[in-house]
Design a protein around this motif. Structure first.
Motif, PDB file in Angstrom:
ATOM      1  N   VAL A 254     -53.077  21.739  22.596  1.00 42.03           N
ATOM      2  CA  VAL A 254     -53.082  22.438  21.306  1.00 42.03           C
ATOM      3  C   VAL A 254     -51.658  22.647  20.812  1.00 42.03           C
ATOM      4  O   VAL A 254     -51.352  22.437  19.630  1.00 42.03           O
ATOM      5  N   ILE A 255     -50.762  23.063  21.711  1.00 39.11           N
ATOM      6  CA  ILE A 255     -49.360  23.256  21.335  1.00 39.11           C
ATOM      7  C   ILE A 255     -48.742  21.933  20.877  1.00 39.11           C
ATOM      8  O   ILE A 255     -47.969  21.883  19.914  1.00 39.11           O
ATOM      9  N   THR A 256     -49.089  20.856  21.567  1.00 42.45           N
ATOM     10  CA  THR A 256     -48.582  19.540  21.171  1.00 42.45           C
ATOM     11  C   THR A 256     -49.007  19.199  19.757  1.00 42.45           C
ATOM     12  O   THR A 256     -48.206  18.753  18.927  1.00 42.45           O
ATOM     13  N   VAL A 257     -50.280  19.405  19.459  1.00 42.29           N
ATOM     14  CA  VAL A 257     -50.787  19.080  18.122  1.00 42.29           C
ATOM     15  C   VAL A 257     -50.161  19.993  17.075  1.00 42.29           C
ATOM     16  O   VAL A 257     -49.865  19.554  15.956  1.00 42.29           O
ATOM     17  N   LEU A 258     -49.928  21.257  17.419  1.00 39.95           N
ATOM     18  CA  LEU A 258     -49.268  22.166  16.490  1.00 39.95           C
ATOM     19  C   LEU A 258     -47.910  21.619  16.058  1.00 39.95           C
ATOM     20  O   LEU A 258     -47.539  21.675  14.887  1.00 39.95           O
ATOM     21  N   GLY A 259     -47.162  21.078  17.008  1.00 37.51           N
ATOM     22  CA  GLY A 259     -45.865  20.502  16.673  1.00 37.51           C
ATOM     23  C   GLY A 259     -45.985  19.211  15.888  1.00 37.51           C
ATOM     24  O   GLY A 259     -45.287  18.994  14.897  1.00 37.51           O
ATOM     25  N   LEU A 260     -46.902  18.344  16.336  1.00 33.11           N
ATOM     26  CA  LEU A 260     -47.047  17.053  15.685  1.00 33.11           C
ATOM     27  C   LEU A 260     -47.589  17.173  14.267  1.00 33.11           C
ATOM     28  O   LEU A 260     -47.372  16.282  13.444  1.00 33.11           O
ATOM     29  N   GLN A 261     -48.300  18.266  13.981  1.00 32.33           N
ATOM     30  CA  GLN A 261     -48.865  18.445  12.651  1.00 32.33           C
ATOM     31  C   GLN A 261     -47.894  19.084  11.669  1.00 32.33           C
ATOM     32  O   GLN A 261     -48.266  19.373  10.530  1.00 32.33           O
ATOM     33  N   LEU A 262     -46.651  19.309  12.103  1.00 34.81           N
ATOM     34  CA  LEU A 262     -45.671  19.893  11.183  1.00 34.81           C
ATOM     35  C   LEU A 262     -45.513  19.036   9.939  1.00 34.81           C
ATOM     36  O   LEU A 262     -45.404  19.545   8.825  1.00 34.81           O
ATOM     37  N   GLY A 263     -45.494  17.712  10.131  1.00 34.15           N
ATOM     38  CA  GLY A 263     -45.384  16.824   8.973  1.00 34.15           C
ATOM     39  C   GLY A 263     -46.529  17.008   8.007  1.00 34.15           C
ATOM     40  O   GLY A 263     -46.347  17.000   6.782  1.00 34.15           O
ATOM     41  N   THR A 264     -47.741  17.208   8.542  1.00 30.16           N
ATOM     42  CA  THR A 264     -48.897  17.450   7.690  1.00 30.16           C
ATOM     43  C   THR A 264     -48.763  18.777   6.956  1.00 30.16           C
ATOM     44  O   THR A 264     -49.111  18.887   5.772  1.00 30.16           O
ATOM     45  N   VAL A 265     -48.253  19.788   7.655  1.00 31.66           N
ATOM     46  CA  VAL A 265     -48.077  21.101   7.029  1.00 31.66           C
ATOM     47  C   VAL A 265     -47.084  21.009   5.874  1.00 31.66           C
ATOM     48  O   VAL A 265     -47.325  21.517   4.775  1.00 31.66           O
ATOM     49  N   ILE A 266     -45.955  20.334   6.105  1.00 37.65           N
ATOM     50  CA  ILE A 266     -44.944  20.206   5.048  1.00 37.65           C
ATOM     51  C   ILE A 266     -45.468  19.333   3.915  1.00 37.65           C
ATOM     52  O   ILE A 266     -45.238  19.612   2.730  1.00 37.65           O
ATOM     53  N   ILE A 304     -36.214  17.474   6.011  1.00 38.33           N
ATOM     54  CA  ILE A 304     -37.583  17.544   6.522  1.00 38.33           C
ATOM     55  C   ILE A 304     -37.707  16.749   7.819  1.00 38.33           C
ATOM     56  O   ILE A 304     -38.311  17.210   8.797  1.00 38.33           O
ATOM     57  N   GLY A 305     -37.109  15.545   7.854  1.00 42.22           N
ATOM     58  CA  GLY A 305     -37.159  14.733   9.068  1.00 42.22           C
ATOM     59  C   GLY A 305     -36.467  15.408  10.237  1.00 42.22           C
ATOM     60  O   GLY A 305     -36.986  15.410  11.359  1.00 42.22           O
ATOM     61  N   ALA A 306     -35.294  15.989   9.979  1.00 40.69           N
ATOM     62  CA  ALA A 306     -34.571  16.685  11.054  1.00 40.69           C
ATOM     63  C   ALA A 306     -35.357  17.901  11.538  1.00 40.69           C
ATOM     64  O   ALA A 306     -35.418  18.179  12.744  1.00 40.69           O
ATOM     65  N   GLY A 307     -35.987  18.617  10.611  1.00 44.07           N
ATOM     66  CA  GLY A 307     -36.810  19.756  11.002  1.00 44.07           C
ATOM     67  C   GLY A 307     -37.988  19.341  11.853  1.00 44.07           C
ATOM     68  O   GLY A 307     -38.350  20.020  12.828  1.00 44.07           O
ATOM     69  N   PHE A 308     -38.593  18.218  11.493  1.00 42.00           N
ATOM     70  CA  PHE A 308     -39.715  17.690  12.273  1.00 42.00           C
ATOM     71  C   PHE A 308     -39.276  17.390  13.699  1.00 42.00           C
ATOM     72  O   PHE A 308     -39.982  17.710  14.658  1.00 42.00           O
ATOM     73  N   VAL A 309     -38.110  16.770  13.854  1.00 46.51           N
ATOM     74  CA  VAL A 309     -37.593  16.434  15.183  1.00 46.51           C
ATOM     75  C   VAL A 309     -37.301  17.696  15.986  1.00 46.51           C
ATOM     76  O   VAL A 309     -37.652  17.791  17.176  1.00 46.51           O
ATOM     77  N   ILE A 310     -36.673  18.693  15.355  1.00 48.93           N
ATOM     78  CA  ILE A 310     -36.337  19.930  16.063  1.00 48.93           C
ATOM     79  C   ILE A 310     -37.595  20.636  16.556  1.00 48.93           C
ATOM     80  O   ILE A 310     -37.667  21.090  17.710  1.00 48.93           O
ATOM     81  N   VAL A 311     -38.609  20.711  15.702  1.00 46.92           N
ATOM     82  CA  VAL A 311     -39.853  21.370  16.110  1.00 46.92           C
ATOM     83  C   VAL A 311     -40.504  20.626  17.265  1.00 46.92           C
ATOM     84  O   VAL A 311     -41.031  21.237  18.204  1.00 46.92           O
ATOM     85  N   ASN A 312     -40.471  19.306  17.234  1.00 49.06           N
ATOM     86  CA  ASN A 312     -41.077  18.541  18.319  1.00 49.06           C
ATOM     87  C   ASN A 312     -40.323  18.723  19.635  1.00 49.06           C
ATOM     88  O   ASN A 312     -40.941  18.721  20.714  1.00 49.06           O
ATOM     89  N   ILE A 313     -39.002  18.893  19.574  1.00 51.90           N
ATOM     90  CA  ILE A 313     -38.243  19.175  20.792  1.00 51.90           C
ATOM     91  C   ILE A 313     -38.629  20.546  21.347  1.00 51.90           C
ATOM     92  O   ILE A 313     -38.787  20.721  22.568  1.00 51.90           O
ATOM     93  N   VAL A 314     -38.789  21.529  20.458  1.00 59.32           N
ATOM     94  CA  VAL A 314     -39.233  22.850  20.890  1.00 59.32           C
ATOM     95  C   VAL A 314     -40.625  22.770  21.517  1.00 59.32           C
ATOM     96  O   VAL A 314     -40.902  23.401  22.544  1.00 59.32           O
TER      97      VAL A 314
END
Length: 329
Positions: A254-266, A304-314
């Motif tokens: 679930v946590i993985t999907v939360l991060g991966l869906q950041l692009g969808t949220v934005i 947006i791309g950099a934010g996506f990467v940072i969230v995925n690292i977190v």
């Protein structure tokens, strides 16, 4: 491989992803139809004026030179100047970024607060009306377009019932929190919540449906494992079995999907901001695309791309902390 080394590896991968985003954002200006000079120059500009503008913007240089200059400027924090307002693109982007982050944060909170309890309830009450209701809610949430839901919420709760405002962001979350902490004034925070409720529900609904279904599936899988039977055999209360043991392991994907869906949220935030006139990055991108303001478009995509990467690292860090075996892969 320890956690620090694991995160270092992920960070290096992230740098290559950001480089790819920068490259694509740079090339978009040359691939997309339209001429930059036609946007910048007056309608009655002479060929000499157009050539002078091209020289000033560096458009006369070979493509690889322009690309190298663009990378060097980015490393110095220079995203160029807006063609329309003649102000720094970086200033315009980061002025709008907090509003988008607030909306994404609020939408994610709505999704988490609703979806995880619904998913657990659906899994623990399998084949009951509660399970069927949660499944139906998930189906409706995934099938409902954000823009339509936003318009319906405005018509019902803003126009007809006058409970919530139709649009506007009267105060930022940072200002609201500062007033609460230093002045003990809760009114700005309540005002912020009042204005962001409908946009957050609109943005978080699809997310809620997705996480509900995923939580239900993972909980059913965990509850059927042998270790759950062993925990129950020890006489541990069922609530602790469900939430302390089963849910903890179910939350890893679930946590993985939360991060991966950041692009969808934005991506959804762009539409949601347009519906509610929310002054965020999505609205800025739409206006910049209409005006062919390429420095703003490119800078926004990079942020947006950099934010996506940072969230995925977190997310990777959280994933590895929940499952230590991950950092050995």
């Amino acid at each position: 491989m320890n956690l620090a080394r694991f995160l270092l590896k992920r960070s290096i991968h992230g740098l290559f992803v950001v480089w790819g985003v920068v490259t694509v954002a740079f090339l978009l200006r040359f691939i997309a139809p339209g001429d930059v000079i036609s946007v910048v120059a007056p309608i009655d500009a002479t060929p000499e004026i157009r050539q002078a503008l091209a020289d000033e913007l560096g458009l006369h240089k070979p493509l690889y030179i322009q690309y190298f200059d663009y990378l060097v400027n980015l490393l110095q924090g220079d995203m160029g100047y807006s063609y329309i307002s003649n102000t720094e693109a970086r200033t315009r982007i980061f002025a709008r970024l907090p509003a988008t982050l607030e909306l994404a944060f609020a939408g994610t909170i709505v999704a988490i607060v609703l979806s995880i309890p619904l998913g657990v309830l659906s899994a623990t009450r399998r084949h009951t009306p509660a399970d069927h209701g949660a499944t139906l809610f998930s189906l409706l949430g995934i099938s409902t377009p954000n823009f339509w839901l936003g318009i319906m919420l405005v018509l019902i709760f803003a126009v007809q019932l006058s409970i919530f405002p139709t649009s506007r962001r009267p105060v930022g979350l940072n200002v609201a929190m500062a007033s609460l902490l230093f002045e003990l004034n809760v009114n700005p925070l309540l005002q912020w919540v009042h204005h962001i409720t409908l946009p957050a529900i609109t943005l978080g609904t699809y997310f809620t449906a997705l996480i509900t279904r995923l939580t239900r599936s993972e909980m059913l899988d965990e509850l059927g494992k042998i270790y759950i039977d062993a925990v129950r055999a020890k006489g541990i209360p069922e609530v602790l079995v469900q939430y302390r043991h089963a849910l903890r392991n179910a939350l890893i994907p679930v946590i993985t999907v939360l991060g991966l869906q950041l692009g969808t949220v934005i991506g959804g935030a762009v539409i949601t901001e347009a519906v509610f006139s929310w002054p965020g990055l999505g609205t800025l991108i739409i206006n910049a695309v209409n005006a062919r303001d390429w420095p703003v478009i490119q800078g926004s995509l990079i942020v947006i791309g950099a934010g996506f990467v940072i969230v995925n690292i977190v997310v990777d860090a959280l994933y590895a902390s929940l499952n230590p075996e991950i950092d050995n892969e």
